[in-house]
Design a protein around this motif. Structure first.
Motif, mmCIF file in Angstrom:
data_model
loop_
_atom_site.group_PDB
_atom_site.id
_atom_site.type_symbol
_atom_site.label_atom_id
_atom_site.label_comp_id
_atom_site.label_asym_id
_atom_site.label_seq_id
_atom_site.Cartn_x
_atom_site.Cartn_y
_atom_site.Cartn_z
ATOM 1 N N UNK A 334 1.434 -28.283 26.417
ATOM 2 C CA UNK A 334 0.392 -27.249 26.870
ATOM 3 C C UNK A 334 0.937 -26.856 28.198
ATOM 4 N N UNK A 335 1.422 -27.688 29.128
ATOM 5 C CA UNK A 335 1.642 -27.181 30.584
ATOM 6 C C UNK A 335 2.809 -26.108 30.313
ATOM 7 N N UNK A 336 3.927 -26.381 29.547
ATOM 8 C CA UNK A 336 4.939 -25.655 29.230
ATOM 9 C C UNK A 336 4.551 -24.166 28.725
ATOM 10 N N UNK A 337 3.740 -24.192 27.843
ATOM 11 C CA UNK A 337 3.118 -22.981 27.294
ATOM 12 C C UNK A 337 2.502 -22.066 27.994
ATOM 13 N N UNK A 338 1.656 -22.717 29.031
ATOM 14 C CA UNK A 338 0.862 -22.126 29.919
ATOM 15 C C UNK A 338 1.722 -21.454 31.013
ATOM 16 N N UNK A 339 2.922 -22.129 31.134
ATOM 17 C CA UNK A 339 3.780 -21.441 32.359
ATOM 18 C C UNK A 339 4.836 -20.781 31.732
ATOM 19 N N UNK A 340 4.952 -20.419 30.328
ATOM 20 C CA UNK A 340 6.055 -19.605 29.740
ATOM 21 C C UNK A 340 7.308 -20.353 29.993
ATOM 22 N N UNK A 341 7.444 -21.681 29.916
ATOM 23 C CA UNK A 341 8.773 -22.222 30.145
ATOM 24 C C UNK A 341 9.547 -22.123 28.684
ATOM 25 N N UNK A 342 10.815 -21.806 28.429
ATOM 26 C CA UNK A 342 11.181 -21.734 27.205
ATOM 27 C C UNK A 342 11.548 -22.925 26.708
ATOM 28 N N UNK A 343 12.457 -23.746 27.167
ATOM 29 C CA UNK A 343 12.827 -24.980 26.635
ATOM 30 C C UNK A 343 11.794 -26.001 26.484
ATOM 31 N N UNK A 344 11.903 -26.792 25.432
ATOM 32 C CA UNK A 344 11.188 -27.880 25.046
ATOM 33 C C UNK A 344 11.064 -29.042 26.034
ATOM 34 N N UNK A 345 9.833 -29.466 26.275
ATOM 35 C CA UNK A 345 9.674 -30.591 27.283
ATOM 36 C C UNK A 345 9.191 -31.674 26.821
ATOM 37 N N UNK A 346 9.684 -32.839 26.955
ATOM 38 C CA UNK A 346 9.078 -34.211 26.612
ATOM 39 C C UNK A 346 9.178 -35.339 27.581
ATOM 40 N N UNK A 347 8.740 -36.262 27.245
ATOM 41 C CA UNK A 347 8.803 -37.485 28.366
ATOM 42 C C UNK A 347 10.574 -37.908 28.384
ATOM 43 N N UNK A 348 11.259 -37.676 27.283
ATOM 44 C CA UNK A 348 12.688 -37.847 27.516
ATOM 45 C C UNK A 348 13.353 -36.810 28.431
ATOM 46 N N UNK A 349 12.674 -35.654 28.417
ATOM 47 C CA UNK A 349 13.326 -34.680 29.442
ATOM 48 C C UNK A 349 13.125 -35.020 30.898
ATOM 49 N N UNK A 350 11.972 -35.799 31.001
ATOM 50 C CA UNK A 350 11.751 -36.492 32.276
ATOM 51 C C UNK A 350 12.921 -37.608 32.932
ATOM 52 N N UNK A 351 13.025 -38.369 31.802
ATOM 53 C CA UNK A 351 13.909 -39.296 31.991
ATOM 54 C C UNK A 351 15.484 -38.598 32.345
ATOM 55 N N UNK A 352 15.876 -37.368 31.742
ATOM 56 C CA UNK A 352 17.065 -36.656 32.181
ATOM 57 C C UNK A 352 16.864 -36.074 33.497
ATOM 58 N N UNK A 353 15.812 -35.685 33.658
ATOM 59 C CA UNK A 353 15.420 -35.048 35.028
ATOM 60 C C UNK A 353 15.699 -35.902 36.297
ATOM 61 N N UNK A 354 15.302 -37.284 35.899
ATOM 62 C CA UNK A 354 15.620 -38.104 37.016
ATOM 63 C C UNK A 354 17.075 -38.503 36.932
ATOM 64 N N UNK A 355 17.915 -38.587 36.012
ATOM 65 C CA UNK A 355 19.282 -38.686 35.954
ATOM 66 C C UNK A 355 19.897 -37.652 36.692
ATOM 67 N N UNK A 356 19.608 -36.303 36.395
ATOM 68 C CA UNK A 356 20.082 -35.352 37.102
ATOM 69 C C UNK A 356 19.980 -35.046 38.353
ATOM 70 N N UNK A 357 18.812 -35.673 38.876
ATOM 71 C CA UNK A 357 18.321 -35.638 40.480
ATOM 72 C C UNK A 357 19.306 -36.663 41.156
ATOM 73 N N UNK A 358 19.846 -37.944 40.561
ATOM 74 C CA UNK A 358 20.582 -38.730 41.138
ATOM 75 C C UNK A 358 21.774 -38.293 41.207
ATOM 76 N N UNK A 359 22.259 -37.462 40.009
ATOM 77 C CA UNK A 359 23.753 -36.805 40.060
ATOM 78 C C UNK A 359 23.988 -35.864 41.331
ATOM 79 N N UNK A 360 22.967 -35.074 41.215
ATOM 80 C CA UNK A 360 22.821 -34.180 42.493
ATOM 81 C C UNK A 360 23.044 -34.754 43.887
ATOM 82 N N UNK A 361 22.538 -35.931 43.834
ATOM 83 C CA UNK A 361 22.389 -36.768 45.203
ATOM 84 C C UNK A 361 24.021 -37.375 45.397
ATOM 85 N N UNK A 362 24.783 -37.412 44.303
ATOM 86 C CA UNK A 362 26.143 -37.927 44.248
ATOM 87 C C UNK A 362 25.916 -39.543 44.202
ATOM 88 N N UNK A 363 24.738 -40.002 43.452
ATOM 89 C CA UNK A 363 25.017 -41.384 43.098
ATOM 90 C C UNK A 363 26.075 -41.608 41.857
#
Length: 408
Positions: A334-363
Motif C-alpha cells: 500500500x505504501x509503495x503504491x501511494x509513493x509510486x515506487x516501481x519495484x515490488x517491496x516485501x519484508x525480504x526486501x528489508x532483509x536485503x536492505x540491511x545487508x546492503x547498508x552493511x556492505x556500504x559500510x565496508x562490513x
C-alpha cells in the motif's frame, strides 16, 4: 539349474529341470520346474529360458498386486504420509513444500491410473505449468515432487518408469526488468524513509484504535527489519525473554509457523530455519527503543483491552497473537503504491536492505552472514557483490565529476 530324468507311465523318458529363487515377500527359497523331452544343449538352454520366465512372472505377480488399479491420487496420498514422517525438515518447511505439490492438481488428472501414464501424456501436463506463470524454481519443485511420488510407487510395487528422466518443465528467461528488479531488491536510505513516513501517515489517518495500533506496529516492524536484517518469521517469534536491553542484545531462536495452536490462537513458535539461523545479535540504541515502545504498547493492551491475551510475543496484533505475515506485506504494498515506487517491496526486501547498508559500510561478508543467519555464503554474496559493484560505479562517476570541476 539342475535336472532329474524320469519315465512316464508310458515308459517315455522325460527331463524335469529345476531352478531356485528367493521369494521377495517371505525371504524363503522356492523352486520352479519345466519338463523337456530331450536333454540336449539346446533343450537345456530353452529350459533355462522358460525357468527364468516363470520366476520373473511369479515375482511380478506378487509385487504388482493392486498396481493395475492404483490411481495417482492414491499414490500421492501414500507418498505424502510417508514424506511427513520420514523427512527431517521442520513442519513449516514441509508445509511449504507440500503446497507446491498441490499444483499437480492443476495440471494432472489425479484419477488417472499409474499404469496408464506415459511420456507424451505427462509432458503435455507439465507444459501446462507455463500457463500459470510460476517461477522456474517452483516448476522444478513440482516436477521433483512428481518424481518422488513415482519413485515411491516403484519401490513399493517393483515397477519402473523409464520416462521419468525425460520429463522437463518450462524454463522461462527473465526479462531485463526482472533481472534488474531481482538485483535491486533492496531500498536506498531515502526510499526507506519515504516508506516509513507513509506508514506514519497511515497511522495518523487510521479510522479506529485497532488500525492505529496496526500501523504503529507496521512502522516499527519495517524499521526494525531494516536495522537488523532478520526474516519476518524470526521477528514475529521474538519473545520478551529473547531481549536483553541492558546489554543491547537479541537472541533469535525461532520462527513463527502460520497455524493455530491448541487453543485456536494464531502463530506457533518453531525452531529456526537452520543451525546458522540460531544467533545472538547486537542491537543499536534505536532498535532497543523500538522494542521498548512495542513492549509498552503490549502492557497497555494487557491492562485495558479484554480482547488481548498475553502470549509473551512483542510484535503482536490487538489479540496478542503474532501479526499475520501477509499484513506486513500488504502495508508495504500500500505504501509503495501511494509513493509510486516501481519495484515490488516485501519484508525480504528489508532483509536485503540491511545487508546492503552493511556492505556500504565496508562490513566483511562473514560478519554480515553471521548477523543475518545465512548458512550459504552465495546467498549473501549476490547482494554483497551487486552493492559493491554499484559503489565502484558511483566512485568513478564522482571522480569524473571531480575531474570536470577541478580541471586536472
Amino acid at each position: 539349474m539342475w535336472m532329474i530324468e524320469y519315465k512316464t507311465r508310458n515308459k517315455i523318458t522325460n527331463y524335469r529341470f529345476y531352478e531356485r529363487y528367493t521369494d521377495d515377500m517371505t525371504g524363503k527359497v522356492k523352486r520352479v520346474s519345466v519338463i523337456m523331452k530331450t536333454n540336449t544343449k539346446q533343450s537345456r538352454k530353452e529350459a533355462q529360458r522358460l525357468l527364468d520366465e516363470k520366476i520373473e512372472k511369479i515375482k511380478y505377480s506378487s509385487t504388482i498386486e493392486g498396481f493395475n488399479t492404483l490411481t495417482f491420487k492414491e499414490a500421492y496420498d501414500m507418498w505424502e504420509q510417508h514424506y511427513k514422517v520420514s523427512t527431517k525438515n521442520k513442519e513449516s518447511t514441509i508445509n511449504t513444500y507440500l503446497t507446491k505439490g498441490k499444483i499437480l492438481y492443476k495440471i494432472l488428472d489425479f484419477d488417472v491410473l499409474i499404469s496408464q501414464l506415459n511420456l507424451p501424456y505427462l509432458q503435455n501436463c507439465f507444459n501446462k505449468l507455463n500457463d500459470y506463470k510460476y517461477s522456474n524454481q517452483t516448476n522444478r519443485d513440482v516436477l521433483s515432487i512428481f518424481k518422488k511420488v513415482m519413485t515411491y510407487v516403484k519401490l513399493n510395487y517393483g515397477v519402473s518408469f523409464p520416462y521419468l528422466n525425460d520429463l522437463s518443465v518450462p524454463n522461462k528467461s527473465l526479462t531485463f526488468d526482472e533481472i534488474k528488479a531481482k538485483k535491486n531488491n533492496y531500498l536506498e536510505q531515502d526510499q526507506l524513509k519515504q516508506i516509513l513516513d507513509e506508514l506514519h501517515v497511515m497511522k495518523l489517518t487510521a479510522n479506529n484504535i485497532d488500525n492505529k495500533r496496526h500501523y504503529l506496529f507496521m512502522y516499527y516492524i519495517v524499521e526494525f527489519l531494516s536495522l537488523n536484517g532478520m526474516r519476518i518469521g524470526e521477528l514475529l517469534a521474538i519473545e520478551n525473554e529473547n531481549v536483553d536491553l541492558i546489554n543491547k542484545k537479541l537472541t533469535i531462536d525461532g520462527t513463527i509457523q502460520r497455524k493455530a495452536n491448541s487453543k485456536g490462537q494464531y502463530g506457533v513458535k518453531d525452531t529456526t530455519k537452520n543451525l546458522s539461523s540460531y544467533r545472538t545479535i547486537d542491537l543499536t540504541n534505536r532498535s532497543c527503543e523500538i522494542l521498548k515502545i512495542c513492549m509498552l504498547e503490549n502492557k497497555k493492551a494487557i491492562q485495558w483491552d479484554t480482547r488481548y491475551t498475553n502470549r509473551n510475543f512483542i510484535f503482536t496484533n490487538y489479540r496478542g497473537n503474532p501479526i499475520y505475515f501477509h499484513r506486513v506485506n500488504e502495508a508495504l504494498e500500500k505504501a509503495r503504491i501511494n509513493l509510486n515506487i516501481e519495484n515490488k517491496i516485501t519484508t525480504h526486501t528489508l532483509r536485503h536492505t540491511h545487508i546492503s547498508f552493511l556492505t556500504q559500510m565496508g562490513i566483511s561478508l562473514k560478519t554480515i552472514m553471521d548477523r543475518v543467519g545465512h548458512s550459504d555464503y552465495r546467498t549473501t554474496l549476490g547482494i554483497y557483490t551487486h552493492v559493491t559493484n554499484q559503489m565502484k560505479n558511483e566512485m568513478i562517476n564522482k571522480l569524473e565529476d571531480m575531474d570536470k570541476k577541478e580541471g586536472f
